[in-house]
Design a protein around this motif. Structure first.
Motif, PDB file in Angstrom:
ATOM      1  N   PHE A  25       0.845  -1.185   0.000  1.00 57.35           N
ATOM      2  CA  PHE A  25       0.000   0.000   0.000  1.00 57.35           C
ATOM      3  C   PHE A  25       0.884   1.239   0.000  1.00 57.35           C
ATOM      4  O   PHE A  25       2.048   1.194   0.396  1.00 57.35           O
ATOM      5  N   PHE A  26       0.330   2.341  -0.481  1.00 52.75           N
ATOM      6  CA  PHE A  26       0.925   3.659  -0.276  1.00 52.75           C
ATOM      7  C   PHE A  26       0.272   4.253   0.968  1.00 52.75           C
ATOM      8  O   PHE A  26      -0.830   3.871   1.352  1.00 52.75           O
ATOM      9  N   TRP A  27       0.974   5.179   1.607  1.00 49.86           N
ATOM     10  CA  TRP A  27       0.401   5.755   2.823  1.00 49.86           C
ATOM     11  C   TRP A  27       0.774   7.228   2.961  1.00 49.86           C
ATOM     12  O   TRP A  27       1.805   7.686   2.453  1.00 49.86           O
ATOM     13  N   VAL A  28      -0.124   7.940   3.620  1.00 46.02           N
ATOM     14  CA  VAL A  28       0.070   9.366   3.893  1.00 46.02           C
ATOM     15  C   VAL A  28      -0.117   9.578   5.385  1.00 46.02           C
ATOM     16  O   VAL A  28      -1.132   9.170   5.960  1.00 46.02           O
ATOM     17  N   LEU A  29       0.865  10.178   6.007  1.00 46.73           N
ATOM     18  CA  LEU A  29       0.795  10.541   7.432  1.00 46.73           C
ATOM     19  C   LEU A  29       0.828  12.063   7.519  1.00 46.73           C
ATOM     20  O   LEU A  29       1.724  12.689   6.958  1.00 46.73           O
ATOM     21  N   ARG A  30      -0.145  12.626   8.209  1.00 43.82           N
ATOM     22  CA  ARG A  30      -0.190  14.083   8.393  1.00 43.82           C
ATOM     23  C   ARG A  30      -0.350  14.420   9.867  1.00 43.82           C
ATOM     24  O   ARG A  30      -1.022  13.692  10.603  1.00 43.82           O
ATOM     25  N   TRP A  31       0.273  15.523  10.280  1.00 46.72           N
ATOM     26  CA  TRP A  31       0.099  15.981  11.659  1.00 46.72           C
ATOM     27  C   TRP A  31       0.205  17.500  11.708  1.00 46.72           C
ATOM     28  O   TRP A  31       0.811  18.128  10.840  1.00 46.72           O
ATOM     29  N   ASP A  32      -0.429  18.051  12.730  1.00 46.31           N
ATOM     30  CA  ASP A  32      -0.332  19.483  13.005  1.00 46.31           C
ATOM     31  C   ASP A  32      -0.237  19.642  14.518  1.00 46.31           C
ATOM     32  O   ASP A  32      -1.241  19.606  15.225  1.00 46.31           O
ATOM     33  N   LEU A  33       0.984  19.787  14.993  1.00 45.07           N
ATOM     34  CA  LEU A  33       1.251  19.923  16.426  1.00 45.07           C
ATOM     35  C   LEU A  33       1.751  21.322  16.760  1.00 45.07           C
ATOM     36  O   LEU A  33       2.414  21.516  17.784  1.00 45.07           O
ATOM     37  N   ARG A  34       1.422  22.271  15.927  1.00 47.55           N
ATOM     38  CA  ARG A  34       1.836  23.644  16.222  1.00 47.55           C
ATOM     39  C   ARG A  34       1.226  24.088  17.545  1.00 47.55           C
ATOM     40  O   ARG A  34       0.036  23.934  17.774  1.00 47.55           O
ATOM     41  N   GLY A  35       2.074  24.582  18.428  1.00 45.97           N
ATOM     42  CA  GLY A  35       1.630  24.997  19.748  1.00 45.97           C
ATOM     43  C   GLY A  35       1.506  23.851  20.733  1.00 45.97           C
ATOM     44  O   GLY A  35       1.065  24.068  21.873  1.00 45.97           O
ATOM     45  N   ARG A  36       1.879  22.645  20.322  1.00 49.11           N
ATOM     46  CA  ARG A  36       1.809  21.472  21.204  1.00 49.11           C
ATOM     47  C   ARG A  36       3.190  20.835  21.280  1.00 49.11           C
ATOM     48  O   ARG A  36       4.079  21.106  20.465  1.00 49.11           O
TER      49      ARG A  36
END
Length: 290
Positions: A39-50
């Motif tokens: 499989f192909f996979w996409v990991l995204r995150w937004d930890l701005r300020g954390r």
């Protein structure tokens, strides 16, 4: 994103906590690559300020090709990740994305001029395997904001290498699949006999195509099974599970689980907020079926 698969959590340690900090999407490969890419996979995150997050993963016998971009700082990283024998912990911070390809066991061998074991335990730059075209692909992916477009570019690149089907790679993948489906498989000699091979021939096949020996693969899938049972939300007979997975005693199982996951099995179940796992001995009640 088209052709999406459900985002599995098997192998993600403390998945509940992790999925509060990132999201993962899997994409099924086109038919031309199905023999090579799981499989192909996409990991995204937004930890701005954390605070940054450190995620532990129980790795599988798979090579990954990954393109990591930190959107805040602009830092990038493109690499080929061989089979990781021991702990794999990745830290994420600020905001970012990973575009990846998870190859089937044996599936990376047609792209590599040599045994897959040459990559085991290593994080190689994409140029080490694919040269300047690999670096050009990385530049394209890092310059693409859309996830579907980025995956499509990676898929087109791999298909453009025109990998040739290899019966030995298919056999290696099939054997790993049987190990994954049958947690009761615990001895290399028995596995080799079932496959009509000598243990030495099985070892050579795995080193060439999977990248690591069958003993490690057996032990890793036992741990994946155990971790999944611990997080299943039902009571677990730990002594019974240890016996099912081929351990001579519960103490040995507990030591291996603790080394792989970072905490004893019953404590891991408690930390996941599950009922019925108050101690490391077998609680009352039936053991769940698979």
């Amino acid at each position: 994103m088209g052709r999406s698969l459900p985002g599995g959590t098997r192998g993600i340690v403390h998945a509940r906590t992790g999925l509060e900090r990132f999201r993962v999407e899997r994409v099924v490969p086109a038919p031309a690559l199905a023999a090579f890419v799981e499989f192909f996979w996409v990991l995204r995150w937004d930890l701005r300020g954390r605070a940054p997050h450190r995620q532990r993963v129980l790795t599988r016998p798979s090579v990954h090709m990954t393109f990591t971009g930190y959107l805040t700082s602009g830092a990038t990283r493109a690499r080929i990740v061989g089979v990781v024998r021991d702990d794999f912990v990745e830290e994420i911070a600020d905001e970012g994305r990973v575009i990846g390809a998870a190859f089937r066991p044996g599936g990376f061998r047609p792209f590599l001029d040599g045994p897959v074991s040459a990559l085991t335990g290593r994080f190689a730059g994409v140029d080490e395997v694919f040269g300047e075209p690999g670096l050009a692909l990385a530049a394209e992916i890092f310059g693409t904001s859309g996830d579907a477009d980025a995956v499509a570019r990676l898929e087109a690149f791999l298909a453009g290498r025109e990998p040739a089907p290899d019966p030995a790679a298919e056999r290696a993948a099939a054997i790993v699949g049987r190990i994954a489906e049958r947690p009761g498989v615990v001895r290399v000699g028995e596995l080799a006999r079932d496959e009509g091979m000598s243990p030495r021939s099985l070892q050579r096949l795995f080193q060439e195509y999977v990248g690591i020996g069958p003993k490690w693969v057996i032990r890793r899938y036992r741990m994946l099974e155990a971790a999944e049972r611990a997080a299943a939300g039902t009571r677990v007979d730990w002594a019974g599970l240890a016996a099912e997975l081929g351990y001579a005693d519960q103490a040995h199982f507990t030591r291996d689980f603790t080394a792989a996951v970072g905490t004893p099995p019953a404590r891991y179940a408690r930390e996941e907020g599950l009922a019925g796992s108050g101690h490391d001995g077998p609680p009352p009640g039936p053991r769940p079926s698979r």
